[in-house]
Motif scaffolding. Structure first.
Motif, PDB file in Angstrom:
ATOM      1  N   ALA A  69       5.871  64.566  40.017  1.00 23.46           N
ATOM      2  CA  ALA A  69       4.842  64.064  40.934  1.00 23.46           C
ATOM      3  C   ALA A  69       4.722  64.524  42.189  1.00 23.46           C
ATOM      4  CB  ALA A  69       4.941  62.340  40.876  1.00 23.46           C
ATOM      5  N   GLY A  70       3.917  65.284  42.517  1.00 20.25           N
ATOM      6  CA  GLY A  70       3.263  66.252  43.641  1.00 20.25           C
ATOM      7  C   GLY A  70       4.161  65.867  44.701  1.00 20.25           C
ATOM      8  N   SER A  71       3.604  64.769  45.750  1.00 20.81           N
ATOM      9  CA  SER A  71       4.221  64.488  47.029  1.00 20.81           C
ATOM     10  C   SER A  71       5.633  63.992  46.948  1.00 20.81           C
ATOM     11  CB  SER A  71       3.247  63.653  47.690  1.00 20.81           C
ATOM     12  OG  SER A  71       3.009  62.627  46.761  1.00 20.81           O
ATOM     13  N   GLY A  72       5.867  63.422  45.757  1.00 20.25           N
ATOM     14  CA  GLY A  72       7.415  62.600  45.675  1.00 20.25           C
ATOM     15  C   GLY A  72       7.115  61.193  46.055  1.00 20.25           C
ATOM     16  N   ILE A  73       5.769  60.660  46.484  1.00 25.22           N
ATOM     17  CA  ILE A  73       5.773  59.128  46.747  1.00 25.22           C
ATOM     18  C   ILE A  73       6.064  58.394  45.846  1.00 25.22           C
ATOM     19  CG2 ILE A  73       3.221  59.541  46.372  1.00 25.22           C
ATOM     20  CD1 ILE A  73       4.854  57.630  49.209  1.00 25.22           C
ATOM     21  N   TYR A  74       5.610  58.822  44.528  1.00 28.13           N
ATOM     22  CA  TYR A  74       5.760  57.769  43.220  1.00 28.13           C
ATOM     23  C   TYR A  74       7.350  57.691  43.061  1.00 28.13           C
ATOM     24  CZ  TYR A  74       0.953  58.860  42.483  1.00 28.13           C
ATOM     25  OH  TYR A  74      -0.290  59.045  42.592  1.00 28.13           O
ATOM     26  N   LEU A  75       7.916  58.888  43.281  1.00 27.08           N
ATOM     27  CA  LEU A  75       9.283  58.862  42.972  1.00 27.08           C
ATOM     28  C   LEU A  75      10.050  57.849  43.914  1.00 27.08           C
ATOM     29  CD1 LEU A  75      11.953  59.936  41.519  1.00 27.08           C
ATOM     30  CD2 LEU A  75      12.306  61.541  43.303  1.00 27.08           C
ATOM     31  N   PHE A  76       9.595  57.863  45.167  1.00 25.04           N
ATOM     32  CA  PHE A  76      10.204  57.237  46.254  1.00 25.04           C
ATOM     33  C   PHE A  76       9.815  55.530  45.973  1.00 25.04           C
ATOM     34  CE2 PHE A  76       9.584  54.856  50.316  1.00 25.04           C
ATOM     35  CZ  PHE A  76      10.735  55.251  51.002  1.00 25.04           C
ATOM     36  N   ILE A  77       8.596  55.382  45.657  1.00 20.90           N
ATOM     37  CA  ILE A  77       8.459  53.982  45.243  1.00 20.90           C
ATOM     38  C   ILE A  77       9.171  53.447  44.237  1.00 20.90           C
ATOM     39  CG2 ILE A  77       6.469  52.572  44.579  1.00 20.90           C
ATOM     40  CD1 ILE A  77       4.619  54.278  46.034  1.00 20.90           C
ATOM     41  N   PHE A  78       9.241  54.179  43.226  1.00 18.36           N
ATOM     42  CA  PHE A  78      10.111  53.922  41.778  1.00 18.36           C
ATOM     43  C   PHE A  78      11.501  53.641  42.497  1.00 18.36           C
ATOM     44  CE2 PHE A  78      13.026  55.222  38.413  1.00 18.36           C
ATOM     45  CZ  PHE A  78      12.601  54.561  37.570  1.00 18.36           C
ATOM     46  N   ILE A  79      12.175  54.576  43.049  1.00 16.63           N
ATOM     47  CA  ILE A  79      13.517  54.382  43.554  1.00 16.63           C
ATOM     48  C   ILE A  79      13.758  52.947  44.337  1.00 16.63           C
ATOM     49  CG2 ILE A  79      15.486  55.156  44.923  1.00 16.63           C
ATOM     50  CD1 ILE A  79      14.525  58.025  44.029  1.00 16.63           C
ATOM     51  N   LEU A  80      12.591  52.796  45.095  1.00 18.17           N
ATOM     52  CA  LEU A  80      12.658  51.501  46.007  1.00 18.17           C
ATOM     53  C   LEU A  80      12.477  50.230  45.147  1.00 18.17           C
ATOM     54  CD1 LEU A  80      12.688  51.628  48.995  1.00 18.17           C
ATOM     55  CD2 LEU A  80      10.441  50.859  48.917  1.00 18.17           C
ATOM     56  N   ILE A  81      11.486  50.161  44.237  1.00 19.28           N
ATOM     57  CA  ILE A  81      11.362  49.052  43.237  1.00 19.28           C
ATOM     58  C   ILE A  81      12.692  48.934  42.360  1.00 19.28           C
ATOM     59  CG2 ILE A  81      10.215  48.184  41.345  1.00 19.28           C
ATOM     60  CD1 ILE A  81       7.623  49.605  42.406  1.00 19.28           C
ATOM     61  N   ALA A  82      13.263  50.186  41.771  1.00 17.91           N
ATOM     62  CA  ALA A  82      14.686  50.069  41.121  1.00 17.91           C
ATOM     63  C   ALA A  82      15.708  49.367  42.070  1.00 17.91           C
ATOM     64  CB  ALA A  82      14.924  51.193  40.471  1.00 17.91           C
ATOM     65  N   LEU A  83      15.660  50.030  43.130  1.00 14.50           N
ATOM     66  CA  LEU A  83      16.973  49.406  44.208  1.00 14.50           C
ATOM     67  C   LEU A  83      16.792  48.014  44.513  1.00 14.50           C
ATOM     68  CD1 LEU A  83      18.630  51.471  45.286  1.00 14.50           C
ATOM     69  CD2 LEU A  83      17.806  50.966  47.624  1.00 14.50           C
ATOM     70  N   PHE A  84      15.360  47.421  44.586  1.00 13.18           N
ATOM     71  CA  PHE A  84      15.166  46.054  44.841  1.00 13.18           C
ATOM     72  C   PHE A  84      15.656  45.404  43.612  1.00 13.18           C
ATOM     73  CE2 PHE A  84      12.326  47.058  48.658  1.00 13.18           C
ATOM     74  CZ  PHE A  84      12.987  46.265  49.346  1.00 13.18           C
ATOM     75  N   MET A  85      15.302  45.772  42.493  1.00 16.43           N
ATOM     76  CA  MET A  85      15.514  45.088  41.317  1.00 16.43           C
ATOM     77  C   MET A  85      16.864  44.898  41.180  1.00 16.43           C
ATOM     78  SD  MET A  85      12.615  46.329  38.692  1.00 16.43           S
ATOM     79  CE  MET A  85      13.237  45.546  37.210  1.00 16.43           C
ATOM     80  N   ILE A  86      17.667  45.862  41.517  1.00 14.88           N
ATOM     81  CA  ILE A  86      19.146  46.172  41.232  1.00 14.88           C
ATOM     82  C   ILE A  86      20.042  44.997  42.070  1.00 14.88           C
ATOM     83  CG2 ILE A  86      21.498  47.341  41.548  1.00 14.88           C
ATOM     84  CD1 ILE A  86      19.584  49.790  40.338  1.00 14.88           C
ATOM     85  N   LEU A  87      19.242  44.924  43.533  1.00 17.49           N
ATOM     86  CA  LEU A  87      19.846  44.360  44.452  1.00 17.49           C
ATOM     87  C   LEU A  87      19.485  42.740  44.070  1.00 17.49           C
ATOM     88  CD1 LEU A  87      18.944  45.907  48.037  1.00 17.49           C
ATOM     89  CD2 LEU A  87      21.285  45.324  47.071  1.00 17.49           C
ATOM     90  N   GLY A  88      18.400  42.438  43.773  1.00 21.63           N
ATOM     91  CA  GLY A  88      18.076  41.177  43.187  1.00 21.63           C
ATOM     92  C   GLY A  88      18.897  40.590  42.074  1.00 21.63           C
ATOM     93  N   PHE A  89      19.358  41.354  41.173  1.00 24.03           N
ATOM     94  CA  PHE A  89      20.204  41.096  40.147  1.00 24.03           C
ATOM     95  C   PHE A  89      21.610  40.810  40.370  1.00 24.03           C
ATOM     96  CE2 PHE A  89      22.634  42.493  36.739  1.00 24.03           C
ATOM     97  CZ  PHE A  89      22.263  41.428  35.527  1.00 24.03           C
ATOM     98  N   VAL A  90      22.073  41.740  41.456  1.00 25.46           N
ATOM     99  CA  VAL A  90      23.365  41.623  41.692  1.00 25.46           C
ATOM    100  C   VAL A  90      23.341  40.292  42.858  1.00 25.46           C
ATOM    101  CG1 VAL A  90      24.953  42.550  43.651  1.00 25.46           C
ATOM    102  CG2 VAL A  90      23.861  43.840  42.044  1.00 25.46           C
ATOM    103  N   PHE A  91      22.328  40.049  43.574  1.00 25.12           N
ATOM    104  CA  PHE A  91      22.405  38.961  44.225  1.00 25.12           C
ATOM    105  C   PHE A  91      22.321  37.539  43.598  1.00 25.12           C
ATOM    106  CE2 PHE A  91      20.027  35.492  46.729  1.00 25.12           C
ATOM    107  CZ  PHE A  91      21.137  35.340  47.770  1.00 25.12           C
ATOM    108  N   THR A  92      21.606  37.616  42.485  1.00 26.96           N
ATOM    109  CA  THR A  92      21.488  36.475  41.664  1.00 26.96           C
ATOM    110  C   THR A  92      22.741  36.145  40.833  1.00 26.96           C
ATOM    111  OG1 THR A  92      19.259  37.229  41.097  1.00 26.96           O
ATOM    112  CG2 THR A  92      20.110  35.237  39.725  1.00 26.96           C
ATOM    113  N   ILE A  93      23.364  36.910  40.532  1.00 25.70           N
ATOM    114  CA  ILE A  93      24.825  37.085  39.890  1.00 25.70           C
ATOM    115  C   ILE A  93      25.689  36.454  40.790  1.00 25.70           C
ATOM    116  CG2 ILE A  93      26.596  38.393  38.800  1.00 25.70           C
ATOM    117  CD1 ILE A  93      24.460  38.341  36.716  1.00 25.70           C
ATOM    118  N   TYR A  94      25.675  37.053  42.157  1.00 29.36           N
ATOM    119  CA  TYR A  94      26.971  36.449  43.031  1.00 29.36           C
ATOM    120  C   TYR A  94      26.404  35.063  43.477  1.00 29.36           C
ATOM    121  CZ  TYR A  94      28.895  36.210  47.550  1.00 29.36           C
ATOM    122  OH  TYR A  94      29.434  35.544  48.570  1.00 29.36           O
ATOM    123  N   THR A  95      25.221  34.681  43.526  1.00 34.76           N
ATOM    124  CA  THR A  95      24.913  33.252  44.001  1.00 34.76           C
ATOM    125  C   THR A  95      25.175  32.233  42.441  1.00 34.76           C
ATOM    126  OG1 THR A  95      22.957  34.177  44.567  1.00 34.76           O
ATOM    127  CG2 THR A  95      22.921  31.557  44.943  1.00 34.76           C
TER     128      THR A  95
END
Ligand code: ADP
Length: 371
Positions: free
Chosen positions: A106-132
């Protein structure tokens, strides 16, 4: 000018005719297959090299005239050449590179950035839920252990008090000496019960911020002397040697008397409980810099490094006391820590398994300003 299309088995061409009037006729035959092949190659070479389109040209017999295939696939879309041109077909197909590859392309890399950000949030959310969830489960387990421990702690002194009362009531205790021993044991058990109930009530008040402190001028030396005296009296048969030292006169502090008594009781009670085979406890009081220090040292079972990090947490009980079957509720040190925080003081601990522990309470000394 006019033109007549020519279609033959070998080639497709066009006969063109000019200027009929002056008698001059000029004709031209175009070899379309050869011409088309050459321009197709040139055109296709100009295609974007990053394009993911597969291109093929086939003649009327299905023979491949030209192809630019990046990755062979199925599902080509076929476009017949226009009328008057050879009956060839243009075949197009999108060579799908897959989800991740598409993202990376994807040309400008913005989609990749957004995708990585969403994936990161999802992973963090998952880890936080498990921790809590884990914390909540651990706390629930500790809470139910606490209820069972407290019930035990309340029940055993009550049982011995009721047994001794019954014996005395039915005149089964014959000598005055034995009677006196029974009375002091009953007194000790009821004091223990009362401290335990105080601990539970205070713990619940601290938990929802209902605990009130009454800060007064307090002579800690005097308070400790009285406390140690009564503890020595209540432990005549246990053989404990409780030593007290206060080398210099110590300043008066501003503190809540009952809360400080609770701190002393909890630390000394723990020192007795966890002394193992040792029978010596050293209590000291001294001032250092801007602090008044009160320390309780025992030579008992000690505390492992792992437990030292957790024993101030609510309901936490060390592994070793549980293994040895030493009773407790796991709230004593939490209360001590919270009382210290309310007095703007803090606690320190030095301990080695098998060698004993020293808990020190540090209380700030407020210098009186001269009038
Ligand atoms: P309890 O004594 O009722 O178990 P506390 O909150 O007073 O609860 O203490 C928490 C834990 O800290 C104890 O279970 C024990 O593992 C450890 N501990 C506290 N004081 C001592 C001590 N003097 N020696 C060894 N371990 C101690």
């Amino acid at each position: 000018m006019s033109g007549i299309p020519i279609n033959s088995a070998e080639f497709t061409g066009m006969y063109l005719l000019w200027d009929k009037n002056n008698g001059v006729q000029t004709g031209m035959v175009i070899d379309f297959p050869a011409y088309l092949k050459s321009i197709s190659e040139k055109l296709i070479q100009k295609l974007d090299p990053n394009s993911s389109i597969n291109v093929k040209i086939e003649d009327n017999n299905g023979r491949l005239i030209f192809s630019r295939v990046i990755k062979e696939g199925t599902g080509y879309i076929s476009f017949p050449f226009p009328e008057n041109l050879p009956k060839w077909k243009l075949l197009l197909n999108e060579n799908s590179p897959g989800f991740v590859a598409t993202l990376f392309k994807a040309g400008s890399g913005i989609y990749l950035f957004i995708f990585i950000l969403i994936a990161l949030f999802m992973i963090l959310g998952f880890v936080f839920t498990i921790y809590t969830l884990n914390m909540e489960l651990r706390l629930n387990k500790l809470r139910s252990e606490f209820i069972s421990n407290v019930s035990h702690e309340l029940k055993s002194p009550l049982t011995s008090i009721s047994m001794m009362t019954e014996m005395l009531h039915h005149n089964r205790v014959l000598t005055e000496e034995r009677k006196s021993a029974y009375y002091s044991a009953m007194l000790e058990e009821s004091e223990h019960l009362s401290h335990l109930i105080d601990n539970i009530l205070d713990f619940s008040r601290m938990d929802d911020d209902r605990k009130k402190y009454d800060f007064i001028d307090l002579d800690l030396d005097e308070l400790l002397l009285k406390f140690i005296e009564s503890t020595r009296e209540s432990l005549p048969e246990s053989g404990f040697d409780i030593r007290y030292s206060c080398p210099d006169r110590v300043p008066i502090i501003k503190a809540d008397k009952n809360a400080i008594l609770q701190v002393i009781y909890n630390l000394v009670d723990n020192a007795i409980k966890f002394s193992g085979t040792s029978r010596q406890i050293d209590i000291s009081l001294f001032s250092k810099d801007d602090e008044l220090l009160f320390c309780v040292k025992d030579y008992g079972i000690g505390i492992s490094g792992k437990d030292q990090e957790k024993i101030f947490d609510r309901f936490y009980r060390g592994d070793e006391p549980q293994r040895l079957g030493i009773k407790g509720s796991g709230i004593g040190l939490t209360i001590v820590k919270r009382i210290m925080e309310a007095h703007k003081g803090h606690l320190t601990l030095e301990s080695r398994p098998g060698e004993g522990s020293t808990f020190c309470v540090h209380l700030p000394i407020y210098k009186k300003t001269e009038p």
